[in-house]
Write a protein that holds these residues in place. Structure first.
Motif, PDB file in Angstrom:
ATOM      1  N   VAL A 147     -49.929 -14.125 -46.793  1.00 24.86           N
ATOM      2  CA  VAL A 147     -49.402 -12.899 -47.393  1.00 24.86           C
ATOM      3  C   VAL A 147     -48.059 -13.226 -48.016  1.00 24.86           C
ATOM      4  CG1 VAL A 147     -48.554 -10.561 -46.938  1.00 24.86           C
ATOM      5  CG2 VAL A 147     -50.623 -11.383 -45.803  1.00 24.86           C
ATOM      6  N   LEU A 148     -47.879 -12.831 -49.257  1.00 24.44           N
ATOM      7  CA  LEU A 148     -46.658 -13.081 -50.004  1.00 24.44           C
ATOM      8  C   LEU A 148     -46.096 -11.745 -50.462  1.00 24.44           C
ATOM      9  CD1 LEU A 148     -48.121 -15.961 -52.185  1.00 24.44           C
ATOM     10  CD2 LEU A 148     -46.667 -16.239 -50.168  1.00 24.44           C
ATOM     11  N   ALA A 149     -44.779 -11.549 -50.332  1.00 23.50           N
ATOM     12  CA  ALA A 149     -44.178 -10.269 -50.700  1.00 23.50           C
ATOM     13  C   ALA A 149     -42.774 -10.491 -51.238  1.00 23.50           C
ATOM     14  CB  ALA A 149     -44.132  -9.330 -49.497  1.00 23.50           C
ATOM     15  N   GLY A 150     -42.357  -9.642 -52.153  1.00 23.32           N
ATOM     16  CA  GLY A 150     -41.004  -9.692 -52.685  1.00 23.32           C
ATOM     17  C   GLY A 150     -40.381  -8.316 -52.711  1.00 23.32           C
ATOM     18  N   ASP A 151     -39.119  -8.240 -52.306  1.00 26.01           N
ATOM     19  CA  ASP A 151     -38.354  -6.985 -52.398  1.00 26.01           C
ATOM     20  C   ASP A 151     -39.029  -5.822 -51.683  1.00 26.01           C
ATOM     21  OD1 ASP A 151     -35.833  -7.212 -54.150  1.00 26.01           O
ATOM     22  OD2 ASP A 151     -37.300  -8.371 -55.279  1.00 26.01           O
ATOM     23  N   VAL A 152     -39.286  -5.984 -50.393  1.00 28.08           N
ATOM     24  CA  VAL A 152     -39.881  -4.890 -49.619  1.00 28.08           C
ATOM     25  C   VAL A 152     -38.884  -4.264 -48.645  1.00 28.08           C
ATOM     26  CG1 VAL A 152     -42.220  -5.793 -49.815  1.00 28.08           C
ATOM     27  CG2 VAL A 152     -40.801  -6.462 -47.864  1.00 28.08           C
ATOM     28  N   CYS A 153     -37.628  -4.658 -48.703  1.00 28.01           N
ATOM     29  CA  CYS A 153     -36.644  -4.188 -47.719  1.00 28.01           C
ATOM     30  C   CYS A 153     -35.580  -3.278 -48.324  1.00 28.01           C
ATOM     31  CB  CYS A 153     -35.986  -5.383 -47.025  1.00 28.01           C
ATOM     32  SG  CYS A 153     -37.147  -6.359 -46.034  1.00 28.01           S
ATOM     33  N   TYR A 154     -35.961  -2.526 -49.346  1.00 29.97           N
ATOM     34  CA  TYR A 154     -35.000  -1.671 -50.038  1.00 29.97           C
ATOM     35  C   TYR A 154     -34.916  -0.270 -49.441  1.00 29.97           C
ATOM     36  CZ  TYR A 154     -39.363  -0.195 -52.235  1.00 29.97           C
ATOM     37  OH  TYR A 154     -40.642   0.240 -52.447  1.00 29.97           O
ATOM     38  N   GLU A 155     -35.861   0.107 -48.591  1.00 26.40           N
ATOM     39  CA  GLU A 155     -35.910   1.440 -47.994  1.00 26.40           C
ATOM     40  C   GLU A 155     -36.272   1.289 -46.519  1.00 26.40           C
ATOM     41  OE1 GLU A 155     -39.347   4.160 -48.691  1.00 26.40           O
ATOM     42  OE2 GLU A 155     -37.848   5.300 -49.836  1.00 26.40           O
ATOM     43  N   ARG A 156     -35.519   1.939 -45.629  1.00 30.67           N
ATOM     44  CA  ARG A 156     -35.665   1.675 -44.204  1.00 30.67           C
ATOM     45  C   ARG A 156     -37.082   1.910 -43.654  1.00 30.67           C
ATOM     46  NH1 ARG A 156     -32.133   1.303 -39.868  1.00 30.67           N
ATOM     47  NH2 ARG A 156     -30.390   2.109 -41.104  1.00 30.67           N
ATOM     48  N   PRO A 157     -37.696   3.085 -43.850  1.00 27.80           N
ATOM     49  CA  PRO A 157     -39.017   3.292 -43.233  1.00 27.80           C
ATOM     50  C   PRO A 157     -40.059   2.287 -43.720  1.00 27.80           C
ATOM     51  CG  PRO A 157     -38.076   5.384 -43.945  1.00 27.80           C
ATOM     52  CD  PRO A 157     -37.224   4.315 -44.531  1.00 27.80           C
ATOM     53  N   PHE A 158     -40.062   2.020 -45.032  1.00 26.03           N
ATOM     54  CA  PHE A 158     -41.035   1.075 -45.571  1.00 26.03           C
ATOM     55  C   PHE A 158     -40.776  -0.324 -45.052  1.00 26.03           C
ATOM     56  CE2 PHE A 158     -42.456  -1.798 -49.030  1.00 26.03           C
ATOM     57  CZ  PHE A 158     -43.812  -1.508 -48.987  1.00 26.03           C
TER      58      PHE A 158
END
Length: 223
Positions: A147-158
């Motif tokens: 699994v590859l992901a970028g920029d997923v930590c911009y909003e606390r709940p998500f």
């Protein structure tokens, strides 16, 4: 105000973006917004009535660029493997993986416009990517190797939901890599840094012209 043809995402994308190289991966072309404010206003107007997310798919964000660059630096990460590009946006990471020899790439988004953009971007780069519109957080991923992901930590709940799921996947044996340029809700501990890149960006999107961006691995022993 720009018209927003909800019935035809591809027409909207063609009308308000143009193919352009990714700054850190100029070998990859994406349909990108040439005038950020008008495209954002167009989707915000539609969002108020129909819940369409903002057009994150119209830009190559720093976290995704960093993951795409790590793939270029070390194609063995994805070669022959089945990858999932989570919260894919433009599909940049999935495209980079296919160019590096991945066996199959699936790009997942909750925004159907992002999935349409991913399919168009894959075609633009001569690779095949499966685009899926779905919310898959919390689900097992049989058949996925990485699994590859970028920029997923911009909003606390998500961010909290995604990272908890990533840890579950890692403990189950799936490789999980996350690109992040220091977003507010990146966990301070529990991740292994694999690489760091200086990613060109724009002050229309960020607060600086270059974002120092890390690629992290979620360890199998993550708590």
């Amino acid at each position: 105000m720009i018209p927003f043809p909800a019935a035809d995402p591809a027409a909207f994308i063609r009308a308000h973006t143009a193919p352009a190289p990714v700054p850190l991966r100029p070998d990859i072309l994406l349909w990108q917004a040439t005038e950020i404010t008008p495209i954002w206003q167009a989707t915000e107007e539609w969002l108020a009535r129909n819940g369409v997310p903002p057009p994150f798919w119209a830009f190559p964000w720093a976290g995704g660029q960093a993951v795409a660059n790590l793939i270029a630096d070390d194609p063995s990460l994805v070669a022959g493997r089945r990858i999932l590009d989570f919260a894919a946006g433009s599909g940049l990471i999935a495209i980079a993986a296919m160019k590096a020899g991945a066996a199959h790439a699936t790009a997942v988004e909750i925004d159907p416009f992002a999935v349409a953009a991913t399919r168009m971007n894959a075609e633009l780069n001569g690779v095949a990517v499966t685009g899926i519109t779905d919310d898959i957080i919390g689900r097992p991923l049989p058949g996925i190797d990485i699994v590859l992901a970028g920029d997923v930590c911009y909003e606390r709940p998500f961010a909290e939901a995604a990272l908890s799921w990533f840890r579950d996947l890692a403990r189950a044996g799936t490789t999980v890599l996350v690109g992040d340029p220091g977003r507010a809700y990146l966990p301070a501990q529990g991740l292994d840094r694999l690489a760091t890149y200086a990613v060109p960006t724009t002050r229309e999107l960020e607060d600086r012209e270059v974002r120092v961006t890390d690629v992290w691995r979620v360890p199998q022993s993550a708590a």
